[in-house]
Scaffold this motif. Structure first.
Motif, PDB file in Angstrom:
ATOM      1  N   CYS A 105       0.816  -1.212   0.000  1.00 32.47           N
ATOM      2  CA  CYS A 105       0.000   0.000   0.000  1.00 32.47           C
ATOM      3  C   CYS A 105       0.854   1.268   0.000  1.00 32.47           C
ATOM      4  O   CYS A 105       1.742   1.425   0.835  1.00 32.47           O
ATOM      5  CB  CYS A 105      -0.914   0.007   1.233  1.00 32.47           C
ATOM      6  SG  CYS A 105      -1.962   1.456   1.298  1.00 32.47           S
ATOM      7  N   GLU A 108      -3.858   4.543   1.481  1.00 34.17           N
ATOM      8  CA  GLU A 108      -5.236   4.036   1.574  1.00 34.17           C
ATOM      9  C   GLU A 108      -6.229   5.040   0.982  1.00 34.17           C
ATOM     10  O   GLU A 108      -7.211   4.666   0.363  1.00 34.17           O
ATOM     11  CB  GLU A 108      -5.597   3.710   3.026  1.00 34.17           C
ATOM     12  CG  GLU A 108      -4.931   2.444   3.527  1.00 34.17           C
ATOM     13  CD  GLU A 108      -5.369   2.044   4.925  1.00 34.17           C
ATOM     14  OE1 GLU A 108      -6.177   2.758   5.554  1.00 34.17           O
ATOM     15  OE2 GLU A 108      -4.890   0.994   5.396  1.00 34.17           O
ATOM     16  N   ASP A 110      -5.870   7.048  -1.500  1.00 37.43           N
ATOM     17  CA  ASP A 110      -5.832   7.116  -2.967  1.00 37.43           C
ATOM     18  C   ASP A 110      -6.024   5.758  -3.633  1.00 37.43           C
ATOM     19  O   ASP A 110      -5.890   5.645  -4.850  1.00 37.43           O
ATOM     20  CB  ASP A 110      -4.488   7.711  -3.433  1.00 37.43           C
ATOM     21  CG  ASP A 110      -4.302   9.132  -2.921  1.00 37.43           C
ATOM     22  OD1 ASP A 110      -5.310   9.825  -2.719  1.00 37.43           O
ATOM     23  OD2 ASP A 110      -3.141   9.526  -2.706  1.00 37.43           O
ATOM     24  N   CYS A 111      -6.339   4.733  -2.870  1.00 34.73           N
ATOM     25  CA  CYS A 111      -6.453   3.376  -3.438  1.00 34.73           C
ATOM     26  C   CYS A 111      -7.840   3.148  -4.037  1.00 34.73           C
ATOM     27  O   CYS A 111      -8.835   3.077  -3.312  1.00 34.73           O
ATOM     28  CB  CYS A 111      -6.158   2.334  -2.369  1.00 34.73           C
ATOM     29  SG  CYS A 111      -6.337   0.639  -2.967  1.00 34.73           S
ATOM     30  N   GLU A 112      -7.880   3.032  -5.362  1.00 30.93           N
ATOM     31  CA  GLU A 112      -9.154   2.822  -6.062  1.00 30.93           C
ATOM     32  C   GLU A 112      -9.793   1.491  -5.662  1.00 30.93           C
ATOM     33  O   GLU A 112     -11.008   1.392  -5.510  1.00 30.93           O
ATOM     34  CB  GLU A 112      -8.940   2.830  -7.588  1.00 30.93           C
ATOM     35  CG  GLU A 112      -8.383   4.115  -8.152  1.00 30.93           C
ATOM     36  CD  GLU A 112      -6.862   4.239  -8.034  1.00 30.93           C
ATOM     37  OE1 GLU A 112      -6.330   5.273  -8.442  1.00 30.93           O
ATOM     38  OE2 GLU A 112      -6.193   3.303  -7.507  1.00 30.93           O
ATOM     39  N   ARG A 114      -9.459  -0.157  -2.848  1.00 33.83           N
ATOM     40  CA  ARG A 114     -10.021  -0.029  -1.494  1.00 33.83           C
ATOM     41  C   ARG A 114     -11.356   0.722  -1.527  1.00 33.83           C
ATOM     42  O   ARG A 114     -12.302   0.336  -0.840  1.00 33.83           O
ATOM     43  CB  ARG A 114      -9.031   0.690  -0.587  1.00 33.83           C
ATOM     44  CG  ARG A 114      -9.490   0.761   0.866  1.00 33.83           C
ATOM     45  CD  ARG A 114      -8.420   1.431   1.738  1.00 33.83           C
ATOM     46  NE  ARG A 114      -8.615   1.092   3.133  1.00 33.83           N
ATOM     47  CZ  ARG A 114      -9.331   1.844   3.970  1.00 33.83           C
ATOM     48  NH1 ARG A 114      -9.926   2.941   3.548  1.00 33.83           N
ATOM     49  NH2 ARG A 114      -9.464   1.474   5.231  1.00 33.83           N
TER      50      ARG A 114
END
Length: 147
Positions: A105, A108, A110-112, A114
């Protein structure tokens, strides 16, 4: 949401059988195993786990067996799944009971992946945590009356 295990399906079927037996009524392991087509040895382990978690209790003697310790309206599918299978979340960073940051990671926020699975997890949790054993048998009974 990962697929639920065979063990969790058996646990839910055993609890539905105990719910249908009625308040304060116990069933022998052999009765549940035969009625729900669950291997008896496996069912013994499952019921012990549910007993340790305070969902069921066992009674000794002639009228012995297992019975629900909690009211069917107080036992949610989500609670049972967490006892048997662990966290409901499909990603460790979305788990409430076993949160872990994903190994690779960067962020978190900016995690598409997630963001999408967060919606899936929230919807899944909402259904599982709001649906009780009482609701489950009520829905099946309504479907049977309608047909």
């Amino acid at each position: 949401m990962s697929m639920i295990s065979q063990k969790a399906r058996y646990a839910l079927r055993a609890l539905v059988a105990l719910t249908r037996a009625g308040e304060g009524e116990s069933l022998m392991i052999s009765e549940i195993a035969a009625g729900q087509d669950i291997p008896k040895k496996f069912l013994e382990q499952i019921l012990l786990e549910l007993k340790r978690s305070g969902i069921v209790m066992s009674k000794r003697g002639k009228a012995g067996g297992y019975l629900l310790l909690k009211a069917p309206g107080e036992v949610s599918f989500g609670e049972v799944l967490r006892i048997i299978d662990g966290p409901i979340a499909p990603l460790p960073c979305l788990s409430k009971i076993a949160y872990r940051r994903c190994i690779d990671c960067r962020s978190e926020d900016d995690c598409e992946i997630r963001h999408v699975f967060s919606k899936v997890t929230d919807a899944t949790r909402a259904v599982l945590d709001r649906t009780t054993l009482a609701d489950a048998i009520g829905e099946v009974d309504l479907l049977e009356k309608a047909s």
